[in-house]
Structure formats: structure tokens, C-alpha cells
Design an enzyme around this catalytic site. Structure first.
Site, PDB file in Angstrom:
ATOM      1  N   ASN A   1       0.795  -1.139   0.376  1.00  0.00           N
ATOM      2  CA  ASN A   1       0.291  -0.364  -0.059  1.00  0.00           C
ATOM      3  C   ASN A   1       0.834   1.296  -0.153  1.00  0.00           C
ATOM      4  O   ASN A   1       1.936   1.465   0.599  1.00  0.00           O
ATOM      5  CB  ASN A   1      -0.832  -0.583   1.037  1.00  0.00           C
ATOM      6  CG  ASN A   1      -1.726  -0.788   0.580  1.00  0.00           C
ATOM      7  OD1 ASN A   1      -2.837  -1.063   0.067  1.00  0.00           O
ATOM      8  ND2 ASN A   1      -2.443  -1.603   2.372  1.00  0.00           N
TER       9      ASN A   1
ATOM     10  N   CYS B   1      -4.812  -7.111  -4.454  1.00  0.00           N
ATOM     11  CA  CYS B   1      -4.817  -5.730  -4.708  1.00  0.00           C
ATOM     12  C   CYS B   1      -5.904  -6.155  -6.012  1.00  0.00           C
ATOM     13  O   CYS B   1      -4.916  -6.719  -7.255  1.00  0.00           O
ATOM     14  CB  CYS B   1      -3.721  -4.940  -5.184  1.00  0.00           C
ATOM     15  SG  CYS B   1      -4.280  -3.075  -5.978  1.00  0.00           S
ATOM     16  N   GLY B   2      -6.498  -6.385  -5.987  1.00  0.00           N
ATOM     17  CA  GLY B   2      -7.166  -6.483  -7.291  1.00  0.00           C
ATOM     18  C   GLY B   2      -6.973  -5.334  -8.994  1.00  0.00           C
ATOM     19  O   GLY B   2      -6.845  -6.201  -9.937  1.00  0.00           O
ATOM     20  N   ASN B   3      -7.406  -3.931  -8.828  1.00  0.00           N
ATOM     21  CA  ASN B   3      -6.084  -3.303 -10.045  1.00  0.00           C
ATOM     22  C   ASN B   3      -4.766  -3.373 -10.118  1.00  0.00           C
ATOM     23  O   ASN B   3      -4.669  -3.536 -11.266  1.00  0.00           O
ATOM     24  CB  ASN B   3      -6.607  -2.229 -10.003  1.00  0.00           C
ATOM     25  CG  ASN B   3      -8.069  -1.444  -9.572  1.00  0.00           C
ATOM     26  OD1 ASN B   3      -9.552  -2.348 -10.421  1.00  0.00           O
ATOM     27  ND2 ASN B   3      -8.446  -0.788  -8.755  1.00  0.00           N
TER      28      ASN B   3
ATOM     29  N   GLU C   1     -10.062   3.255   1.505  1.00  0.00           N
ATOM     30  CA  GLU C   1      -8.987   2.099   1.217  1.00  0.00           C
ATOM     31  C   GLU C   1      -8.190   2.102   2.199  1.00  0.00           C
ATOM     32  O   GLU C   1      -7.277   2.849   2.754  1.00  0.00           O
ATOM     33  CB  GLU C   1      -7.821   1.532  -0.452  1.00  0.00           C
ATOM     34  CG  GLU C   1      -8.350   1.461  -1.034  1.00  0.00           C
ATOM     35  CD  GLU C   1      -7.266   1.068  -2.044  1.00  0.00           C
ATOM     36  OE1 GLU C   1      -6.284   0.845  -2.038  1.00  0.00           O
ATOM     37  OE2 GLU C   1      -7.948   1.015  -3.671  1.00  0.00           O
TER      38      GLU C   1
ATOM     39  N   CYS D   1     -11.102   0.235  -6.891  1.00  0.00           N
ATOM     40  CA  CYS D   1     -10.836  -1.092  -5.815  1.00  0.00           C
ATOM     41  C   CYS D   1     -11.342  -2.020  -6.496  1.00  0.00           C
ATOM     42  O   CYS D   1     -12.412  -2.712  -6.357  1.00  0.00           O
ATOM     43  CB  CYS D   1     -10.996  -0.523  -4.029  1.00  0.00           C
ATOM     44  SG  CYS D   1      -9.597  -2.061  -3.321  1.00  0.00           S
ATOM     45  N   GLY D   2     -10.157  -2.584  -6.360  1.00  0.00           N
ATOM     46  CA  GLY D   2     -10.567  -4.183  -7.570  1.00  0.00           C
ATOM     47  C   GLY D   2     -11.525  -4.809  -6.388  1.00  0.00           C
ATOM     48  O   GLY D   2     -12.460  -5.393  -7.010  1.00  0.00           O
ATOM     49  N   THR D   3     -10.817  -4.720  -5.559  1.00  0.00           N
ATOM     50  CA  THR D   3     -11.149  -6.621  -4.263  1.00  0.00           C
ATOM     51  C   THR D   3     -12.671  -5.839  -4.091  1.00  0.00           C
ATOM     52  O   THR D   3     -13.543  -5.949  -3.442  1.00  0.00           O
ATOM     53  CB  THR D   3      -9.841  -6.718  -3.190  1.00  0.00           C
ATOM     54  OG1 THR D   3      -9.693  -5.731  -3.132  1.00  0.00           O
ATOM     55  CG2 THR D   3      -9.131  -7.147  -3.848  1.00  0.00           C
TER      56      THR D   3
HETATM   57  N1  LIG Z   1      -6.154  -0.960   0.165  1.00  0.00           N
HETATM   58  C1  LIG Z   1      -6.242  -2.701   0.439  1.00  0.00           C
HETATM   59  C2  LIG Z   1      -5.682  -3.161  -0.598  1.00  0.00           C
HETATM   60  C3  LIG Z   1      -5.729  -2.506  -2.547  1.00  0.00           C
HETATM   61  C4  LIG Z   1      -7.043  -3.050  -2.460  1.00  0.00           C
HETATM   62  C5  LIG Z   1      -6.947  -2.554  -4.323  1.00  0.00           C
HETATM   63  N2  LIG Z   1      -6.768  -1.465  -4.655  1.00  0.00           N
HETATM   64  C6  LIG Z   1      -7.827  -3.015  -4.532  1.00  0.00           C
HETATM   65  O1  LIG Z   1      -7.589  -2.921  -6.291  1.00  0.00           O
HETATM   66  O2  LIG Z   1      -8.475  -4.299  -5.081  1.00  0.00           O
HETATM   67  C7  LIG Z   1      -5.416  -3.306   2.056  1.00  0.00           C
HETATM   68  O3  LIG Z   1      -4.678  -3.175   2.538  1.00  0.00           O
HETATM   69  O4  LIG Z   1      -6.558  -5.128   1.947  1.00  0.00           O
END
Ligand SMILES: N[C@@H](CCC[C@H](N)C(=O)O)C(=O)O
Length: 259
Positions: A63, A72-74, A187, A197-199
Site C-alpha cells: 500500500n 489488490c484486484g486492480n 482504502e 478498488c478491484g477487490t
Molecule cells: N488497500 C487494500 C489492498 C488494495 C486493494 C486494491 N486497491 C484493489 O484494487 O483491490 C488493503 O490493504 O486491503
């Protein structure tokens, strides 16, 4: 060292080819500085592409606070585009990340579709849902998403007794139609709203299906930086063949000298 910048629906990342293990990855302050939008390149996270013995490559995600984190999905989608630029793959990839094995494909328009982990536990509460799609996500409907104070309200939930020390990412949601939703995400590790945020998009799509807001298994998620698509199979509350699809774009590359 050449550093690359990528973005997927506005979620942006510094990408580093670390196959020769040249990057000082224990240097949290350096990672934080590279992600800083005033003193560095500026990004929501930093990703190392490393060698793996059994797959095309390994993803190591940090991060913008400099700490290694969960999936991190994206970032995973952008890393697949980066692996193609480095000629490691063509239009298909298998890679290992902190949450396990991922498969991905790139279509003729350079849209990256990434298989996410299966989800077997969706915790449904009175006014929110919690699930882990590789990273932990709180999903909550709000009335006026455009005027909602995502940073303030997201931080309250992220640091609340609900999630203790590890915390959670927080998604605020609005329904647009049967299979289209808009989200804004706070996030963890960025400690602010990001443009996508992809996830989080994946978690929201599964959550809205789990609580019966939609009957669709193919859901459009509008994020602040564009549009993502999430599809899955569901049987008895188990979500499999979960795919996150959307653009993943090269922004620039720079020869950066560490000091
Ligand atoms: N900040 C999140 C992990 C990153 C998520 C991300 N931007 C995505 O696209 O999934 C965490 O520490 O849980």
C-alpha cells in the site's frame, strides 16, 4: 532503476520489474516516498513483479503507506498488462499472489480479466455486509453517494471496534439498476478514498447478490475512475469463477535514482 506507472480505473501503481531482486523491498520509507504524490512518483500502491518457479510471475503488493498488504484486484490486472509489456506473457497469465493462484486474460481491446479467489463466507449484518475477496471489505448502502463524506465515514468504520487492529477497506454503495451499482471506496493503507478498488468492486458484486439486491451473476460496478465488471457462479452461497474485468493502462516510465 526504471520505474513504471500503471492505472486501472484510476487506481494507480508504481510497477517494478524485480526479477533480479534489485529493489530494496524492506525499505518501507522508500516505498512510501515513491507513492507520495508530492515527494515521489505518486500512487495508491507499489507492486513488484518477481520470478516464480511454477507460474509466469509473482505479485508482491505494498500500500502507499509502504507496508506489504493483502490482494489488490486492480493492481493484479495492471501487473498482467505490465508482464505483457515486459514480454513475459502474451495474452494469458497465471501468477501467484498473497492470496493464491490467479489466472488472467487480455482481450483484443487490452481489457484485463482477472480470476479472483473463491468466496465461501459472506457475513450479512443489519446494515452492512463483510467479506474477504483477497482483501477484507465492509460493504454498506448509502442514500446520497455523490455527497457522502467517504474519507470521514470510511475512516470511522475502518478504525472501529468491528475490525480491530487489521482494519478493513470500506465500500459505500448505491444501486443504479438491476445489475448496475456505483461505489466509492475508502482504502486501508492509503487511508483515503481511492478512485477505484478491484477487490472492493468484487466484494460489492458478491454482497449485492448475497443479500438479494440483484439476481444477476454479471454485475457492472461504477467506480469514481470508470467502470468494472464482475461475474461469478454461485451455488449454496459459495461464489466460484469470480472474474474482475476492466482497463489496465500504462501511464509512463521513468529512470529513478534512489538516494
Ligand atoms: N488497500 C487494500 C489492498 C488494495 C486493494 C486494491 N486497491 C484493489 O484494487 O483491490 C488493503 O490493504 O486491503
Amino acid at each position: 532503476m526504471i520505474l513504471y506507472k500503471y492505472q486501472g480505473t484510476g487506481n494507480d501503481f508504481v510497477m517494478i520489474d524485480n526479477r533480479l531482486q534489485a529493489f530494496p523491498k524492506e525499505n518501507t520509507a522508500l516505498i512510501e516516498k515513491l507513492c507520495d504524490r508530492r515527494f515521489g512518483i505518486g500512487a495508491d500502491g507499489l507492486i513488484l513483479l518477481e520470478n516464480d518457479e511454477t507460474t509466469n510471475f509473482k505479485m508482491v503488493y505494498y500500500n502507499s503507506d509502504g507496508n506489504q498488504s493483502s490482494m489488490c484486484g486492480n493492481g493484479g490486472r495492471c501487473l498482467v498488462a505490465f508482464a505483457k509489456k515486459l514480454n513475459i506473457i502474451n495474452n494469458e497469465a497465471t501468477f501467484i499472489a498473497i492470496d493464491g493462484l490467479h489466472h488472467a486474460t487480455i482481450n483484443e481491446n487490452e481489457i484485463v480479466s482477472l480470476q479472483m479467489k473463491n468466496v465461501s463466507e459472506v457475513k450479512i449484518h443489519d446494515n452492512y455486509i463483510f467479506l474477504n475477496t483477497g482483501s477484507p471489505h465492509h460493504v454498506q448502502f448509502v442514500d446520497d453517494l455523490s455527497n457522502f463524506d467517504v474519507k470521514k465515514e470510511g475512516a470511522k468504520i475502518r478504525y472501529s471496534y468491528l475490525y480491530g487492529k487489521p482494519g478493513s477497506n470500506v465500500n459505500f454503495v448505491n444501486q443504479i439498476s438491476e445489475n448496475e451499482f456505483s461505489i466509492r471506496t475508502y482504502e486501508r493503507g492509503v487511508e483515503d478514498e481511492t478512485l477505484s478498488c478491484g477487490t472492493g468492486a468484487t466484494a460489492t458484486a458478491i454482497a449485492v447478490k448475497a443479500i438479494g439486491k440483484t439476481n444477476s451473476n454479471n454485475i457492472i460496478i461504477n467506480v469514481q475512475g470508470g467502470k468494472l465488471e464482475v461475474s461469478f457462479d454461485e451455488e449454496n452461497g459459495i461464489f466460484t469463477n469470480v472474474f474482475l474485468k476492466g482497463p489496465a493502462e500504462f501511464v509512463f516510465e521513468v529512470n529513478y535514482e534512489f538516494n
